[in-house]
Design an enzyme around this catalytic site. Structure first.
Site, PDB file in Angstrom:
ATOM      1  N   SER A   1       0.819  -1.111   0.089  1.00  0.00           N
ATOM      2  CA  SER A   1       0.394  -0.402  -0.028  1.00  0.00           C
ATOM      3  C   SER A   1       0.886   0.596   0.477  1.00  0.00           C
ATOM      4  O   SER A   1       1.942   1.191   0.124  1.00  0.00           O
ATOM      5  CB  SER A   1      -1.284   0.349   1.548  1.00  0.00           C
ATOM      6  OG  SER A   1       0.169   0.183   2.799  1.00  0.00           O
TER       7      SER A   1
ATOM      8  N   SER B   1      -3.142   7.660   5.631  1.00  0.00           N
ATOM      9  CA  SER B   1      -2.448   6.631   6.366  1.00  0.00           C
ATOM     10  C   SER B   1      -3.374   6.172   7.523  1.00  0.00           C
ATOM     11  O   SER B   1      -3.636   7.031   8.129  1.00  0.00           O
ATOM     12  CB  SER B   1      -1.132   6.941   6.498  1.00  0.00           C
ATOM     13  OG  SER B   1      -0.143   6.164   7.993  1.00  0.00           O
TER      14      SER B   1
ATOM     15  N   LYS C   1       5.570   1.376   9.506  1.00  0.00           N
ATOM     16  CA  LYS C   1       5.092   3.195  10.117  1.00  0.00           C
ATOM     17  C   LYS C   1       5.986   4.022  10.293  1.00  0.00           C
ATOM     18  O   LYS C   1       7.480   2.559  10.769  1.00  0.00           O
ATOM     19  CB  LYS C   1       3.892   2.756  10.934  1.00  0.00           C
ATOM     20  CG  LYS C   1       2.864   2.471  10.444  1.00  0.00           C
ATOM     21  CD  LYS C   1       2.007   2.878   9.118  1.00  0.00           C
ATOM     22  CE  LYS C   1       0.804   2.877   8.732  1.00  0.00           C
ATOM     23  NZ  LYS C   1       0.168   3.549   7.408  1.00  0.00           N
TER      24      LYS C   1
ATOM     25  N   SER D   1       0.574   4.187   1.740  1.00  0.00           N
ATOM     26  CA  SER D   1       0.549   4.887   3.255  1.00  0.00           C
ATOM     27  C   SER D   1       1.699   5.759   3.794  1.00  0.00           C
ATOM     28  O   SER D   1       1.816   6.151   4.149  1.00  0.00           O
ATOM     29  CB  SER D   1       0.435   4.075   4.308  1.00  0.00           C
ATOM     30  OG  SER D   1       1.176   2.815   4.217  1.00  0.00           O
TER      31      SER D   1
END
Length: 252
Positions: A42, A198, A105, A44
């Site tokens: 993804s 995100s 993250k 994010s």
């Protein structure tokens, strides 16, 4: 006419089995204690990490929990040889709400910190984080569509001096103004670099604070990267599909 004795043939098969078993054990040790490969599905973490990046994550950086072991058997709690991530590290962790899912993250808040977004500007412990406008990001749309897009890009510098790029799809997005989050002891506050696209610790119902035990490792190096929408197994497309400039780049 020559023949091969049954004993010699059985010995060869046995040796092959031993080699395979040893190779699997070595791979298991490397994956458990040293490095584990992950791929990015993804956007994010754009533009730091792109969809189609494949990277190595160091398992030893923060010590080991039961999530370090394949299949994650719950045989012990806490961390062994544990150490805390630094602010700004890019980290793979198990989602607290669903510990079968890996997320990646950036560590923004440490235990005891307060974190808040005000008009798109990150505040840590009541102070705005230094932010510098950069040239727009132009490329695979970080905001959700399949088209090429032009998006605002910023250089953000944390209190410990770690700098990285963030993207801003829209002004005053849904999580550009938040409550003040107080990071509990033994937990961390994670955010994606693609701030308006995100799902991270700002979304308490989906991610929230991340316990130390859920940390899997630190993202270290991109070892392969292929354009979004391409398939890595289609080798014949590599000459144009592979992002050659990203291979062996360090994650910062």
């Amino acid at each position: 006419m020559s023949v091969t004795s049954g004993t010699k043939s059985e010995s060869g098969i046995g040796e092959t089995i031993r080699v395979v078993i040893n190779a699997l054990l070595i791979a298991l040790v490397i994956r458990t204690f040293l490095f584990q490969p992950f791929n990015i599905p993804s956007g994010s973490m754009k533009a730091t990490l792109l969809v189609g990046d494949y990277l190595f994550v160091s398992k030893y950086s923060y010590g080991y929990s039961h999530y370090s072991i394949p299949l994650s058997p719950n045989i012990f709690s806490g961390r062994i040889f544990g150490s805390d991530p630094a602010r700004g590290d890019v980290v793979v962790f198990r989602l607290p709400k669903d510990d079968s899912t890996d997320y990646i993250k950036r560590v923004i808040g440490l235990p005891g910190d307060t974190v808040q977004m005000k008009e798109g500007l990150l505040h840590i412990n009541g102070k705005p984080v230094q932010r510098e406008r950069m040239s727009d990001f132009v490329g695979e749309d970080p905001c959700g569509s399949d088209a090429t897009a032009r998006v605002k890009r910023w250089k953000e510098t944390l209190p410990n001096g770690v700098s990285y790029e963030t993207l801003d799809c829209v002004d005053n997005g849904f999580y550009d103004n938040t409550i003040e989050y107080k990071v509990p002891p033994g937990n961390f506050f994670m955010m994606g670099d693609n701030r308006d696209n995100s799902t991270d610790s700002r979304v308490q119902s989906a991610v929230g604070y991340v316990p130390s035990e859920n940390l899997v490792g630190r993202a270290q190096m991109i070892f392969f990267s292929i354009a979004e929408g391409e398939q890595a197994w289609q080798i014949w497309r590599w000459p144009t599909a592979v992002r050659w400039s990203r291979i062996f780049s360090i994650v910062r």
